[in-house]
Scaffold this motif. Structure first.
Motif: not given
Length: 808
Positions: A374-375, A392, A394, A399, A401, A403, A413, A416, A418, A466
């Motif tokens: 995801g990241h 969570a 980071c 960002s 996220r 989960w 996820c 999210q 940002s 997400p």
């Protein structure tokens, strides 16, 4: 400091390692056995054998030279494993027992880069960095062939699947494929079609066709009867491995005809199936998000119907061959572990953030691993919400996220957000309810993100991917990077720790500044609220931990003991103790009341970035730059119970010993004292025996009936007694019996007898000299006494008697 309900009796005293999640694959070859039950892979100096079902490393095979393994291969019959090390030694293993059956020199002048068995499991080919190809008879134990002519490193060797044809194929850095005849001992053909390194060779079931893949983004199909290329398929990616599929229709993979189809794995990070005749791609695997997905290896275990692929970040993925359905994931190497957390209401899982955009979730009971994508950049920090289902993360991708794990243990996820302009280095979830989270960044700001109502519903996954998070509050808090944020147990206060050497306290949700904690000499790495008291703990790069009062922002206590930066701190034992981890690789347990470091746990070899405690406060989790994740268990109660049982047993045995001595049952008493392994107790028994009127006979009779191991223990104790002039008589009495009653050859067979005699001699000589001096002095006194005797004098009357006689 307020006393908490934990009380002194609930203080922790020690943790023991319960489990380690360690690297087992650092790149290179990985291979399945024919049944698909075992997975073999290289990890530095070892070849690790994993049990596929459980994910547990069954055995690590390491050669005696302890050099890095450069190549290995498992024979087609699964019986023999051969490894090659950088020291130019080949080892043949009975891998199920973990023993080397044969070790021999490779005769190559540079390390072996590749090896392969023939279909009969009797011949082994090795390709070296010296450009040579050698063939070995594994049964008869001798070298059969030596082929020269390849320029540079030979990185690929493969036998023809038909053992009667006796053909070997090899490829070196010139991108040509050489065909060697074992019968003629010559090179039959040089196949040239690739412009870059050939990465794999695979053969059809009938042995008439060969497929080669290369980093030049093409796959070539060869007719082995004419040694000509019949088809060149452009695959538009640098291919690391290609596998010919069985010639049968498989609708899930788009294989509709029984013609030749092959599967490719390469730098796009996906598996694709191609039809050889048309050169068309008939199946493409769905690509998960995030980098680091390049495939470096792929192999098919036909009998088991499994396909194994390896990614660039050392994850091993196991697919069902017919459907390419993912069956298992193994995280081979985590590089630097940056954060760790328990997950699940019962802390059944562990999340690991390593030097990677991927997160790894391990189920502790089964070792099953799930890799989360995801990241798009390295994940820096994690935190888990109160109930344990949501967490969570980071990352450097600026960002955050969220989960969710479902009851089956699957994680997806769900949200999210940002908005930060630099890396997000820290995240903290609300403590009372699953209502919000706070992030801190290198942009010197913190953001408060409320959780959307849709997230808290029972649905396991949002329909359209997400949900997007919106920051409710943004506050510039410090002048330098924010390294840590913490939310108070009542969700009303926020603490921030920064590289600017200060910590600050803020009121939520508006982030109004309440006060500043200043006193550390260097930046702060971690900040934590006490679960019970109005206290805040900070861990700093100055090597100290400080406790602060929330009412007046004063420093209450300073804990010094780490030799380097303290990276994490956590409250345990209901806020009465602290656990801290540092750059020195140590984890320390502190008791707050007396500032004492109760225990230092040393199991990591590098910076311990991650530290988390379980809900029940009975386990701790640490992750470090040495790629290890360690699960610690609180063993205080077990150790106390063990110590109490030991003391009770000692009391019972001491009473039994006293009774035996009272009853003059010396043999039993001596045996019991020796079994206690307490030299002083044995000395007491020897002294009791020697106080008996028939001392010599009793001691001799008792010692003659002792077992040999008991006599060895007595000799060992004598060494200690003999160093003290008060106890040397007992030592000499025991030695006397041993020397008189044991034959010299029996005495010499005693364990440690030479060292014991060397230690006994100097003190015995000293005791002998002292006795000699005492005897001389006694003889001299006797001589003086006899010479000083005076003649007997006549008795003279006393004055009183004289006076009596003078009276009338």
């Amino acid at each position: 400091m307020a006393e908490t309900a934990a009380g002194v009796g609930h203080f922790k005293a020690n943790y023991a390692v319960e489990r380690k999640i360690e690297p087992f694959y650092k790149g290179g070859k990985a291979q399945l056995d024919q049944t698909g039950q075992h997975l073999f892979c290289i990890c530095g100096t070892r070849v690790n054998i994993l049990e596929v079902a459980s994910g547990v490393v069954l055995r690590s095979l390491e050669q005696e030279d302890q050099e890095n393994i450069t190549a290995f291969d498992l024979s087609p019959d699964d019986e023999v494993l051969v490894t090659a090390s950088r020291a130019l030694l080949l080892a043949q293993w009975a891998w199920r027992e973990g023993s080397v059956t044969r070790l021999w020199k490779a005769i190559h002048t540079a390390p072996v880069a590749t090896m392969a068995f023939d279909p009969t499991s009797t011949l082994l080919a090795t390709g070296g960095c010296d450009g040579a190809v050698r063939i070995w008879d594994i049964v008869q134990h001798y070298g059969t062939h030596h082929f020269r002519g390849s320029p540079g490193v030979v990185h690929l060797v493969a036998f023809h699947p038909d053992p009667t044809r006796l053909l070997l194929f090899s490829s070196a850095v010139d991108a040509a494929i050489r065909v060697w005849s074992l019968q003629d001992r010559s090179c039959l053909a040089v196949l040239t079609a690739h412009y870059s390194a050939v990465t794999s060779l695979t053969f059809s079931a009938d042995g008439h066709t060969m497929l080669s893949s290369g980093r030049d983004k093409i796959c070539v199909i060869w007719d082995l009867q004419s040694c000509q290329a019949t088809k060149t398929v452009p695959v538009f990616e640098s291919v690391e491995a290609a596998v010919l599929l069985p010639e049968e229709p498989v609708s899930q993979l788009g294989v509709k005809s029984s013609g030749l189809h092959f599967l490719t794995a390469g730098d796009q990070g996906i598996l694709r199936v191609w039809e050889a005749a048309s050169g068309q791609c008939v199946y493409t695997q769905a690509r998960p998000p995030g980098p680091g997905r390049e495939l470096t290896h792929c192999t098919l275990a036909r009998t088991a119907g499994l396909l194994l692929s390896a990614t660039a970040d050392h994850n091993l993925l196991l697919y069902e061959a017919r459907s390419l359905r993912l069956q298992k994931q193994f995280a081979g190497y985590s590089e630097e572990v940056l954060d760790v957390r328990f997950l699940g209401p019962e802390d059944s899982h562990v999340i690991v953030a390593s030097n990677s955009p991927c997160l790894k979730v391990f189920e502790l009971q089964t070792s099953a691993c799930q890799i989360l994508h995801g990241h798009t950049d390295i994940v820096l920090a994690l935190d888990v919400f109160r109930k344990g289902w949501l967490f969570a993360s980071c990352a450097k991708d600026q960002s955050v996220r969220i989960w969710r794990m479902n009851k089956a243990g699957q994680v997806i996820c769900v949200a999210q957000g940002s908005g930060h302009t630099h890396s997000v280095g820290t995240v903290c979830c609300s403590r009372l309810k699953e209502s919000f989270l706070v992030t801190g960044s290198q942009d010197c700001t913190v953001k408060l993100w409320p959780l959307p109502k849709a997230l808290l519903s029972k649905n396991t996954a949002p329909d359209n991917g997400p949900i997007l998070l919106q920051a409710q509050t943004t506050q510039r808090c410090h002048d330098k990077d924010i390294n840590s944020v913490a939310i108070a147990p009542n969700d009303k206060l926020l603490a921030t720790g920064s590289q600017d050497r200060t910590a600050k306290l803020w009121a939520l949700p508006q982030c109004q500044l309440l006060g500043v904690f200043s006193g550390h000499r260097r930046g702060l790495w971690c900040i934590q609220f006490s679960p019970m008291d109005q206290v805040l703990a900070t861990a700093s790069a100055d090597g100290t931990i400080k406790l602060w009062a929330l009412q007046d922002f004063s420093c209450l206590k300073t804990f010094e003991g780490h030799d380097a930066s303290v990276l994490k701190v956590a409250f345990v034992s209901r806020g009465t103790q602290l656990l801290s981890s540092g750059s020195d690789g140590l984890v320390k347990l502190w008791t707050i009341k007396n500032n004492e470091c109760v225990r230092t746990l040393d199991a990591h070899e590098d910076k311990v970035w991650g530290l988390h405690c379980s809900r029940l406060d009975d386990r701790a989790l640490t992750g470090a730059s040495d790629s290890r994740v360690i699960l610690w268990k609180d063993v205080t109660e077990a150790e106390q119970a063990e110590e109490q049982a030991r003391q009770e047993e000692q009391v019972v045995r001491q009473q039994e010993l006293d009774n035996l001595l009272h009853e003059k049952r010396y043999l039993r008493a001596l045996g019991l004292a020796i079994s206690l392994d307490r030299p002083h107790t044995v000395l007491t028994v020897i002294q009791a025996i020697r106080r008996d009127p028939e001392a010599c006979e009793k001691l001799e009779a008792t010692m003659r009936r002792l077992r040999r191991d008991q006599k060895e223990a007595l000799l060992r104790f004598c060494v200690t007694w003999n160093t003290n002039s008060r106890h040397c008589h007992e030592a000499q009495a025991v030695l006397g019996v041993l020397l008189r009653r044991e034959a010299p050859e029996e005495l010499l067979a005693y364990e440690g007898v030479r060292a014991a005699l060397e230690a006994l001699l100097p003190y015995t000589e000293r005791h002998f000299q002292r006795l000699s001096r005492t005897l001389q002095a006694a003889a001299f006194l006797d001589f003086l006494w006899h010479n000083m005797k005076l003649p007997v004098l006549a008795a003279t009357p006393t004055p009183w008697e004289t006076h009596k006689e003078a009276l009338p």
